[in-house]
Scaffold this motif. Structure first.
Motif, mmCIF file in Angstrom:
data_model
loop_
_atom_site.group_PDB
_atom_site.id
_atom_site.type_symbol
_atom_site.label_atom_id
_atom_site.label_comp_id
_atom_site.label_asym_id
_atom_site.label_seq_id
_atom_site.Cartn_x
_atom_site.Cartn_y
_atom_site.Cartn_z
ATOM 1 N N SER A 360 75.095 35.221 65.309
ATOM 2 C CA SER A 360 76.509 35.573 65.433
ATOM 3 C C SER A 360 76.729 36.936 64.782
ATOM 4 N N THR A 361 77.234 37.898 65.573
ATOM 5 C CA THR A 361 77.375 39.252 65.042
ATOM 6 C C THR A 361 78.567 39.961 65.692
ATOM 7 N N LYS A 362 78.678 41.259 65.457
ATOM 8 C CA LYS A 362 79.773 42.073 66.022
ATOM 9 C C LYS A 362 79.277 43.507 66.147
ATOM 10 N N ALA A 363 80.127 44.392 66.661
ATOM 11 C CA ALA A 363 79.753 45.805 66.761
ATOM 12 C C ALA A 363 79.568 46.383 65.359
ATOM 13 N N GLY A 364 78.613 47.289 65.230
ATOM 14 C CA GLY A 364 78.316 47.846 63.905
ATOM 15 C C GLY A 364 78.168 49.356 63.924
ATOM 16 N N PRO A 365 78.001 49.940 62.739
ATOM 17 C CA PRO A 365 77.861 51.392 62.619
ATOM 18 C C PRO A 365 76.456 51.855 63.004
ATOM 19 N N GLY A 366 76.273 53.170 63.027
ATOM 20 C CA GLY A 366 74.958 53.751 63.306
ATOM 21 C C GLY A 366 74.046 53.647 62.093
ATOM 22 N N PRO A 367 72.924 54.368 62.110
ATOM 23 C CA PRO A 367 71.937 54.273 61.025
ATOM 24 C C PRO A 367 72.533 54.577 59.656
ATOM 25 N N ARG A 368 72.021 53.898 58.657
ATOM 26 C CA ARG A 368 72.452 54.189 57.292
ATOM 27 C C ARG A 368 71.246 54.099 56.370
ATOM 28 N N VAL A 369 71.347 54.797 55.244
ATOM 29 C CA VAL A 369 70.241 54.847 54.288
ATOM 30 C C VAL A 369 70.302 53.655 53.347
ATOM 31 N N VAL A 370 69.148 53.038 53.098
ATOM 32 C CA VAL A 370 69.062 51.947 52.128
ATOM 33 C C VAL A 370 68.865 52.569 50.745
ATOM 34 N N GLU A 371 69.876 52.469 49.902
ATOM 35 C CA GLU A 371 69.813 53.096 48.581
ATOM 36 C C GLU A 371 69.015 52.262 47.572
ATOM 37 N N ASP A 372 68.961 50.937 47.790
ATOM 38 C CA ASP A 372 68.291 50.045 46.838
ATOM 39 C C ASP A 372 66.767 50.195 46.947
ATOM 40 N N PRO A 373 66.114 50.750 45.912
ATOM 41 C CA PRO A 373 64.657 50.982 46.010
ATOM 42 C C PRO A 373 63.835 49.703 46.158
ATOM 43 N N THR A 374 64.397 48.558 45.754
ATOM 44 C CA THR A 374 63.635 47.299 45.898
ATOM 45 C C THR A 374 63.503 46.905 47.377
ATOM 46 N N GLN A 375 64.347 47.498 48.232
ATOM 47 C CA GLN A 375 64.303 47.195 49.663
ATOM 48 C C GLN A 375 63.339 48.108 50.428
ATOM 49 N N HIS A 376 62.823 49.133 49.741
ATOM 50 C CA HIS A 376 61.891 50.047 50.412
ATOM 51 C C HIS A 376 60.590 49.321 50.742
ATOM 52 N N LEU A 377 59.978 49.676 51.851
ATOM 53 C CA LEU A 377 58.827 48.927 52.360
ATOM 54 C C LEU A 377 57.489 49.477 51.898
ATOM 55 N N LEU A 378 57.484 50.706 51.367
ATOM 56 C CA LEU A 378 56.243 51.318 50.883
ATOM 57 C C LEU A 378 56.242 51.385 49.362
ATOM 58 N N LEU A 379 55.089 51.142 48.770
ATOM 59 C CA LEU A 379 54.927 51.269 47.317
ATOM 60 C C LEU A 379 54.802 52.747 46.945
ATOM 61 N N SER A 380 54.725 53.024 45.657
ATOM 62 C CA SER A 380 54.633 54.419 45.188
ATOM 63 C C SER A 380 53.369 55.118 45.677
ATOM 64 N N ASP A 381 52.320 54.331 46.030
ATOM 65 C CA ASP A 381 51.085 54.947 46.545
ATOM 66 C C ASP A 381 51.150 55.203 48.039
ATOM 67 N N GLY A 382 52.312 54.848 48.671
ATOM 68 C CA GLY A 382 52.489 55.119 50.098
ATOM 69 C C GLY A 382 51.959 54.053 51.014
ATOM 70 N N PHE A 383 51.577 52.891 50.462
ATOM 71 C CA PHE A 383 51.063 51.807 51.289
ATOM 72 C C PHE A 383 52.053 50.628 51.277
ATOM 73 N N PRO A 384 52.030 49.797 52.337
ATOM 74 C CA PRO A 384 53.019 48.720 52.446
ATOM 75 C C PRO A 384 52.918 47.715 51.308
ATOM 76 N N LYS A 385 54.081 47.164 50.956
ATOM 77 C CA LYS A 385 54.113 46.080 49.985
ATOM 78 C C LYS A 385 53.353 44.868 50.553
ATOM 79 N N LYS A 386 52.707 44.137 49.692
ATOM 80 C CA LYS A 386 51.880 43.007 50.137
ATOM 81 C C LYS A 386 52.725 41.840 50.644
ATOM 82 N N THR A 387 53.993 41.813 50.263
ATOM 83 C CA THR A 387 54.847 40.661 50.629
ATOM 84 C C THR A 387 55.304 40.730 52.081
ATOM 85 N N MET A 388 55.033 41.835 52.771
ATOM 86 C CA MET A 388 55.507 41.960 54.151
ATOM 87 C C MET A 388 54.870 40.941 55.067
#
Length: 388
Positions: A360-388
């Motif tokens: 269940s959804t509705k119309a939404g905005p265009g792209p937006r930046v994720v400010e929360d660093p815990t939501q980023h998908l790459l670790l500091s070494d540039g490789f994916p988090k293992k939890t993916m």
């Protein structure tokens, strides 16, 4: 982070496969990323040996021509900005390799516009990393045609354009996501499986073999685009709904007119179509509309006041294995009771487990930046988090 879009006036084929130029203009609505989204993280570093990409936890081939088109064009624009004397572009980073990690929270390659969301998100993220600004829909189009529309929120048209180089084949917002607050969208997931015929290969065959597709592109779609835009601007649901369903039906008619024919809809899809028409007939007015892209999953448009009853009717005629949060995801849906008169008026045989779940959804905005660093998908070494 980027949300996905869904056709309401479908794009049915390409006149140029290399730079993805369509044979007709099209219109879509961008869905809200609180419910459906692609999340992408891009990192660049001098320590990276090569460009790499991970999609939904699995490394994919970065040499794919469409990925390369987007990377090449963003880097070209970044170099141009630097050469024009823009101090905001870090010249050293232009030679660095990139690591890209992307995750969808909806079925990928199941006819839910996953490539459109993915490429729009990729281009938006790359542009931020390389300091590229301005019109990006033309670059996103080179990854996936529909991705150009996902660069904007709300109701968006992809103007086919006439130029050979595609410079006038761009997306343009028709109305923002705030324009029609009562409009609701229900995604009925009949299958999360991979499509037997991909939309790209299917379209290529249709362009070559379907006479109906040519007629549709030249004689039907231009007028329909004008009518659809007018219905959206006026918030005329009855007109919007009828145009949406007719356009979906005609798109799938061109699939049948393709040689050999392509079947994206299955028996569940056909049952949903019957349910919608019988529901509208029961009330003597158009309360709900369906559209299907290149897959069996239905997208239902309705107004907020009709959502509870229609969702519970879907539950009744497609009894799920599990109810509750596992069946209805996204925006909360209130309880509703179904009258015996309505059930008898619909008159369909229930189809157990036909629908896996509803979003269940509705119309939404265009792209937006994720400010929360815990939501980023790459670790500091540039490789994916293992939890993916």
């Amino acid at each position: 982070m980027e949300n996905k879009d869904f056709d309401i006036a479908a794009f049915g084929g390409k006149r140029n496969e290399d730079i993805i130029l369509p044979i007709n203009s099209s219109l879509s609505v961008t869905l809200h990323q609180d419910q459906l989204k692609t999340t992408t993280t891009v990192a660049t570093s001098r320590s990276f040996q090569e460009d790499r990409i991970w999609l939904n936890g699995k490394e994919e081939d970065i040499t794919h021509p469409r990925l390369q088109s987007c990377l090449r064009e963003i880097r070209r624009l970044a170099r141009k900005r630097r050469n024009d004397g823009d101090s905001g572009v870090d010249s050293a980073s232009l030679s660095h390799k990139v690591h890209i990690c992307s995750v969808n929270n909806f079925p990928t390659a199941a006819g839910l516009a996953s490539s459109a969301a993915g490429f729009a998100c990729l281009v938006y993220s790359l542009a931020r990393v390389f300091g590229v600004e301005g019109e990006l829909s033309g670059i996103a189009r080179q990854g996936s045609g529909s991705a150009c529309r996902s660069m904007y929120g709300g109701f968006v048209q992809w103007i086919m354009g006439n130029k050979e180089d595609g410079k006038d084949s761009l997306a343009q917002q028709v109305e923002p996501e705030t324009h029609w607050p009562e409009l609701r969208i229900l995604v009925l997931v009949a299958s999360a499986e991979r499509k037997p015929v991909g939309s790209t290969s299917g379209m290529q065959t249709s362009v070559k073999t379907s006479c109906l597709l040519k007629h549709r592109a030249e004689s039907v779609v231009p007028g329909r685009m004008v009518e659809m835009t007018e219905a959206i601007r006026k918030k005329d649901f009855a007109a919007f709904a009828e145009l949406t369903m007719k356009d979906s039906n005609q798109f799938h008619a061109t699939c049948l007119d393709t040689y050999p024919p392509i079947f994206y809809l299955n028996h569940v899809s056909q049952q949903i179509i019957s349910l919608v028409h019988r529901y509208n007939k029961h009330y003597g007015e158009t309360r709900v509309a369906y559209t299907f892209d290149a897959g069996p999953n239905a997208v239902i448009f309705t107004l907020q006041q009709h959502v509870p009853e229609f969702v519970h009717m879907v539950q009744y005629f497609f009894p799920p294995e599990t109810n509750g949060a596992d069946f209805i995801k996204g925006l909360p849906v209130n309880c509703a009771s179904l009258s015996e008169e309505l059930k008898q008026g619909i008159g369909l045989e229930p189809m157990p487990k036909g629908i896996n779940y509803i979003i269940s959804t509705k119309a939404g905005p265009g792209p937006r930046v994720v400010e929360d660093p815990t939501q980023h998908l790459l670790l500091s070494d540039g490789f994916p988090k293992k939890t993916m």
